[in-house]
Design a protein around this motif. Structure first.
Motif, PDB file in Angstrom:
ATOM      1  N   MET A  36      65.193  45.490  33.961  1.00 47.53           N
ATOM      2  CA  MET A  36      66.201  45.893  32.981  1.00 47.53           C
ATOM      3  C   MET A  36      66.104  47.379  32.619  1.00 47.53           C
ATOM      4  O   MET A  36      66.534  47.786  31.550  1.00 47.53           O
ATOM      5  N   ARG A  37      65.584  48.200  33.507  1.00 47.66           N
ATOM      6  CA  ARG A  37      65.393  49.616  33.179  1.00 47.66           C
ATOM      7  C   ARG A  37      66.703  50.347  32.908  1.00 47.66           C
ATOM      8  O   ARG A  37      66.710  51.380  32.232  1.00 47.66           O
ATOM      9  N   ASP A  38      67.815  49.851  33.443  1.00 46.54           N
ATOM     10  CA  ASP A  38      69.098  50.513  33.189  1.00 46.54           C
ATOM     11  C   ASP A  38      69.606  50.268  31.772  1.00 46.54           C
ATOM     12  O   ASP A  38      70.505  50.976  31.294  1.00 46.54           O
ATOM     13  N   VAL A  39      69.041  49.279  31.084  1.00 47.01           N
ATOM     14  CA  VAL A  39      69.459  48.941  29.717  1.00 47.01           C
ATOM     15  C   VAL A  39      68.483  49.505  28.692  1.00 47.01           C
ATOM     16  O   VAL A  39      68.878  49.920  27.600  1.00 47.01           O
ATOM     17  N   LEU A  40      67.206  49.556  29.050  1.00 41.42           N
ATOM     18  CA  LEU A  40      66.144  49.918  28.112  1.00 41.42           C
ATOM     19  C   LEU A  40      65.835  51.407  28.177  1.00 41.42           C
ATOM     20  O   LEU A  40      66.042  52.044  29.211  1.00 41.42           O
TER      21      LEU A  40
ATOM     22  N   ARG B 260      63.877  54.668  28.913  1.00 42.85           N
ATOM     23  CA  ARG B 260      62.915  54.935  29.973  1.00 42.85           C
ATOM     24  C   ARG B 260      61.484  54.945  29.449  1.00 42.85           C
ATOM     25  O   ARG B 260      60.548  54.497  30.122  1.00 42.85           O
ATOM     26  N   GLU B 261      61.312  55.448  28.227  1.00 38.70           N
ATOM     27  CA  GLU B 261      59.971  55.531  27.655  1.00 38.70           C
ATOM     28  C   GLU B 261      59.340  54.150  27.485  1.00 38.70           C
ATOM     29  O   GLU B 261      58.115  54.024  27.491  1.00 38.70           O
ATOM     30  N   LEU B 262      60.177  53.106  27.317  1.00 33.33           N
ATOM     31  CA  LEU B 262      59.612  51.764  27.160  1.00 33.33           C
ATOM     32  C   LEU B 262      58.944  51.313  28.454  1.00 33.33           C
ATOM     33  O   LEU B 262      57.845  50.736  28.428  1.00 33.33           O
ATOM     34  N   TRP B 263      59.601  51.552  29.586  1.00 31.17           N
ATOM     35  CA  TRP B 263      58.988  51.197  30.857  1.00 31.17           C
ATOM     36  C   TRP B 263      57.641  51.895  31.019  1.00 31.17           C
ATOM     37  O   TRP B 263      56.658  51.284  31.431  1.00 31.17           O
ATOM     38  N   GLU B 264      57.575  53.161  30.655  1.00 28.66           N
ATOM     39  CA  GLU B 264      56.328  53.904  30.779  1.00 28.66           C
ATOM     40  C   GLU B 264      55.258  53.304  29.871  1.00 28.66           C
ATOM     41  O   GLU B 264      54.085  53.197  30.262  1.00 28.66           O
ATOM     42  N   ARG B 265      55.645  52.906  28.675  1.00 32.22           N
ATOM     43  CA  ARG B 265      54.688  52.331  27.730  1.00 32.22           C
ATOM     44  C   ARG B 265      54.167  50.987  28.239  1.00 32.22           C
ATOM     45  O   ARG B 265      52.956  50.721  28.228  1.00 32.22           O
ATOM     46  N   VAL B 266      55.068  50.107  28.675  1.00 35.34           N
ATOM     47  CA  VAL B 266      54.658  48.778  29.134  1.00 35.34           C
ATOM     48  C   VAL B 266      53.824  48.887  30.413  1.00 35.34           C
ATOM     49  O   VAL B 266      52.831  48.182  30.588  1.00 35.34           O
ATOM     50  N   ASN B 267      54.212  49.787  31.296  1.00 38.83           N
ATOM     51  CA  ASN B 267      53.447  49.977  32.524  1.00 38.83           C
ATOM     52  C   ASN B 267      52.045  50.498  32.214  1.00 38.83           C
ATOM     53  O   ASN B 267      51.059  50.090  32.848  1.00 38.83           O
ATOM     54  N   THR B 268      51.937  51.359  31.218  1.00 42.10           N
ATOM     55  CA  THR B 268      50.630  51.863  30.804  1.00 42.10           C
ATOM     56  C   THR B 268      49.759  50.730  30.256  1.00 42.10           C
ATOM     57  O   THR B 268      48.552  50.656  30.544  1.00 42.10           O
ATOM     58  N   MET B 269      50.342  49.837  29.479  1.00 38.85           N
ATOM     59  CA  MET B 269      49.611  48.685  28.957  1.00 38.85           C
ATOM     60  C   MET B 269      49.093  47.816  30.100  1.00 38.85           C
ATOM     61  O   MET B 269      47.935  47.370  30.102  1.00 38.85           O
ATOM     62  N   TYR B 270      49.942  47.600  31.077  1.00 32.68           N
ATOM     63  CA  TYR B 270      49.572  46.765  32.222  1.00 32.68           C
ATOM     64  C   TYR B 270      48.416  47.390  33.008  1.00 32.68           C
ATOM     65  O   TYR B 270      47.436  46.712  33.348  1.00 32.68           O
ATOM     66  N   LEU B 271      48.517  48.678  33.293  1.00 34.71           N
ATOM     67  CA  LEU B 271      47.478  49.356  34.067  1.00 34.71           C
ATOM     68  C   LEU B 271      46.162  49.413  33.291  1.00 34.71           C
ATOM     69  O   LEU B 271      45.076  49.299  33.880  1.00 34.71           O
ATOM     70  N   ALA B 272      46.245  49.579  31.966  1.00 36.36           N
ATOM     71  CA  ALA B 272      45.024  49.605  31.153  1.00 36.36           C
ATOM     72  C   ALA B 272      44.305  48.263  31.216  1.00 36.36           C
ATOM     73  O   ALA B 272      43.067  48.207  31.308  1.00 36.36           O
ATOM     74  N   LEU B 273      45.056  47.159  31.182  1.00 37.45           N
ATOM     75  CA  LEU B 273      44.437  45.837  31.287  1.00 37.45           C
ATOM     76  C   LEU B 273      43.786  45.641  32.649  1.00 37.45           C
ATOM     77  O   LEU B 273      42.713  45.033  32.760  1.00 37.45           O
ATOM     78  N   LEU B 274      44.434  46.138  33.705  1.00 38.15           N
ATOM     79  CA  LEU B 274      43.844  46.024  35.039  1.00 38.15           C
ATOM     80  C   LEU B 274      42.534  46.794  35.132  1.00 38.15           C
ATOM     81  O   LEU B 274      41.552  46.313  35.711  1.00 38.15           O
ATOM     82  N   ARG B 275      42.512  47.991  34.552  1.00 36.42           N
ATOM     83  CA  ARG B 275      41.300  48.817  34.617  1.00 36.42           C
ATOM     84  C   ARG B 275      40.149  48.199  33.843  1.00 36.42           C
ATOM     85  O   ARG B 275      38.989  48.402  34.184  1.00 36.42           O
ATOM     86  N   GLN B 276      40.486  47.447  32.793  1.00 38.85           N
ATOM     87  CA  GLN B 276      39.437  46.897  31.931  1.00 38.85           C
ATOM     88  C   GLN B 276      39.380  45.373  32.058  1.00 38.85           C
ATOM     89  O   GLN B 276      39.231  44.658  31.068  1.00 38.85           O
ATOM     90  N   SER B 277      39.511  44.891  33.281  1.00 41.03           N
ATOM     91  CA  SER B 277      39.611  43.450  33.509  1.00 41.03           C
ATOM     92  C   SER B 277      38.374  42.680  33.058  1.00 41.03           C
ATOM     93  O   SER B 277      38.450  41.487  32.769  1.00 41.03           O
ATOM     94  N   GLU B 278      37.218  43.337  32.979  1.00 41.54           N
ATOM     95  CA  GLU B 278      35.988  42.655  32.572  1.00 41.54           C
ATOM     96  C   GLU B 278      35.604  42.960  31.122  1.00 41.54           C
ATOM     97  O   GLU B 278      34.583  42.456  30.641  1.00 41.54           O
ATOM     98  N   ALA B 279      36.411  43.782  30.449  1.00 46.10           N
ATOM     99  CA  ALA B 279      36.026  44.236  29.104  1.00 46.10           C
ATOM    100  C   ALA B 279      36.000  43.112  28.083  1.00 46.10           C
ATOM    101  O   ALA B 279      35.359  43.233  27.036  1.00 46.10           O
ATOM    102  N   HIS B 280      36.687  42.009  28.350  1.00 44.97           N
ATOM    103  CA  HIS B 280      36.774  40.936  27.361  1.00 44.97           C
ATOM    104  C   HIS B 280      35.499  40.112  27.253  1.00 44.97           C
ATOM    105  O   HIS B 280      35.376  39.267  26.374  1.00 44.97           O
ATOM    106  N   ARG B 281      34.516  40.358  28.121  1.00 41.00           N
ATOM    107  CA  ARG B 281      33.321  39.512  28.147  1.00 41.00           C
ATOM    108  C   ARG B 281      32.349  39.846  27.013  1.00 41.00           C
ATOM    109  O   ARG B 281      31.582  38.994  26.587  1.00 41.00           O
ATOM    110  N   GLU B 282      32.359  41.073  26.534  1.00 37.31           N
ATOM    111  CA  GLU B 282      31.504  41.473  25.417  1.00 37.31           C
ATOM    112  C   GLU B 282      32.352  41.610  24.157  1.00 37.31           C
ATOM    113  O   GLU B 282      33.440  42.182  24.197  1.00 37.31           O
TER     114      GLU B 282
END
Length: 322
Positions: free
Chosen positions: A97-101, A103-125
C-alpha cells in the motif's frame, strides 16, 4: 476504495498495534515477576490463555516455561501473533500500500522489521528483552504519530484507525487480565494489599497509564479503580470506552455502516451497563471475555461489510486472537 486495499490497511494497523501491545504485555509480565511476594509464582499457562494462544503454543512446545513462552510471543514463526510475525505482516501490507501511505511510514516499519532481525536472540535475557521491546513501542508510537500528522484523514485513514482501535481495546482487556496469572501463596486471599497494589502499578505502567490514572484523582492504586479507569474512562486513549467511541466515529465516516454500527453499539451498551460487581476480582475474567467476544463481532461485521468482496483472492493470514 477497493475492498482488498481497505483490508490491507486495516490489518496493517492491527498488526502494528498487536505487536506494540504484546510488547507491553510482556513488559508488564516482567515487572509483575519482580514484584511477586515470597511463595508466589507466575502461571505461564494462564498467560497463554489470556492472550488466546494456548492451543497454538501446545502444538509447538512441550512445556510452558518462561523461555518457551517468551520465544513463542516474541520470535516464533509458528505463532502468527508473535511480535516478529506481526511486524513482518505489517511490513508486507505497508509495502503493498505504499502508493496510499506516507513514504516515511514504509521506512519506519521497515526499520522496525530489520531491527528485530538483527536482534533475533535479544529476547532470551530479561534486560535486553525489555530494552528491545521498549524500542519497538517507541518506534510504533512514532509510526502512529506520523500517520496522524502526515496522512490525509480520508477513507483509507478510517480503515487504519478502525484496525488500530479494535486491536487496542482487545489487548487492553488482555493486559488487565494479567494478574489472574499470578498464583499467590495459600492464605493470601484476594485482598488488595500492598503486594497486589504493586502488581496493578505494573499494569498501569505497561500501558503508559500510571500518570493519567493519578491525574484523574485516584491517589491509591487498587485493582477495582485500575480496572474501572482502563475500561470506562472517556479520556484516556487506551481505555475500552475511548476505543469504542473512536471506532464509532470512524464507522460513521464510512458508507454501508449499519451492521457494523449495530455491533459497535451493542458492545458499548454492554460496557455502559456494567455494575461494580462485574469488575470485581471473581468476575473480571468473565467480563473481559465478553468484551473480547463483542470486539470480535465488530471485526466480523466490518469484515463482512467491507472486506469480503474479494473472497476468491488469497488474503494476509489473520492472527488467531481476533
Amino acid at each position: 476504495m477497493l475492498s482488498r486495499a481497505a483490508e490491507n490497511l486495516y490489518w496493517m494497523a492491527r498488526y502494528l498495534e498487536r505487536a506494540e501491545n504484546t510488547a507491553r504485555l510482556i513488559n508488564a509480565t516482567g515487572q509483575v515477576q519482580l514484584d511477586l511476594p515470597r511463595g508466589a509464582r507466575f502461571g505461564w499457562d494462564s498467560l497463554l490463555q489470556i492472550v488466546g494462544l494456548d492451543p497454538q503454543f501446545k502444538e509447538a512446545y512441550a512445556e510452558s516455561n518462561e523461555s518457551n513462552v517468551m520465544d513463542f510471543l516474541i520470535a516464533s514463526p509458528r505463532n502468527p501473533g508473535s511480535i516478529h510475525s506481526c511486524i513482518r505482516y505489517a511490513r508486507e501490507n505497508c509495502r503493498v500500500m505504499r502508493d496510499v501511505l506516507p513514504r516515511e511510514l514504509w521506512e519506519r516499519v521497515n526499520t522496525m522489521y530489520l531491527a528485530l532481525l538483527r536482534q533475533s536472540e535479544a529476547h532470551r535475557e530479561r534486560v535486553t528483552r525489555r530494552r528491545l521491546l521498549e524500542d519497538l513501542i517507541r518506534d510504533k508510537q512514532s509510526a502512529t504519530g506520523l500517520l496522524s500528522d502526515c496522512m490525509s484523514h480520508d477513507v483509507a485513514y478510517q480503515f487504519l484507525s478502525l484496525g488500530e482501535y479494535i486491536e487496542r481495546a482487545d489487548m487492553t482487556t488482555r493486559i488487565l487480565d494479567i494478574n489472574t496469572a499470578v498464583l499467590l501463596p495459600a492464605g493470601s486471599g484476594d485482598d488488595e494489599d500492598a503486594v497486589t497494589s504493586l502488581l496493578w502499578v505494573a499494569v498501569l505502567k505497561s500501558l503508559s497509564a500510571f500518570q493519567m490514572y493519578r491525574r484523574h484523582g485516584a491517589h491509591r492504586v487498587n485493582g477495582d479503580d485500575v480496572v474501572s479507569f482502563l475500561v470506562t474512562n472517556h479520556h484516556f486513549p487506551r481505555s475500552v470506552v475511548f476505543c469504542l467511541d473512536d471506532i464509532e466515529g470512524r464507522l460513521a465516516n464510512l458508507p454501508h455502516n449499519v451492521v457494523p454500527l449495530r455491533a459497535l453499539r451493542t458492545a458499548r451498551r454492554r460496557v455502559d451497563s456494567l455494575e461494580p460487581s462485574d469488575l470485581a476480582p471473581l468476575k473480571r475474567h468473565e467480563t473481559f471475555d465478553r468484551m473480547q467476544e463483542d470486539l470480535a463481532r465488530i471485526h466480523d461485521a466490518v469484515a463482512a461489510e467491507y472486506f469480503h468482496l474479494h473472497n476468491d483472492e488469497k488474503t494476509e493470514p489473520m492472527c488467531p486472537s481476533t
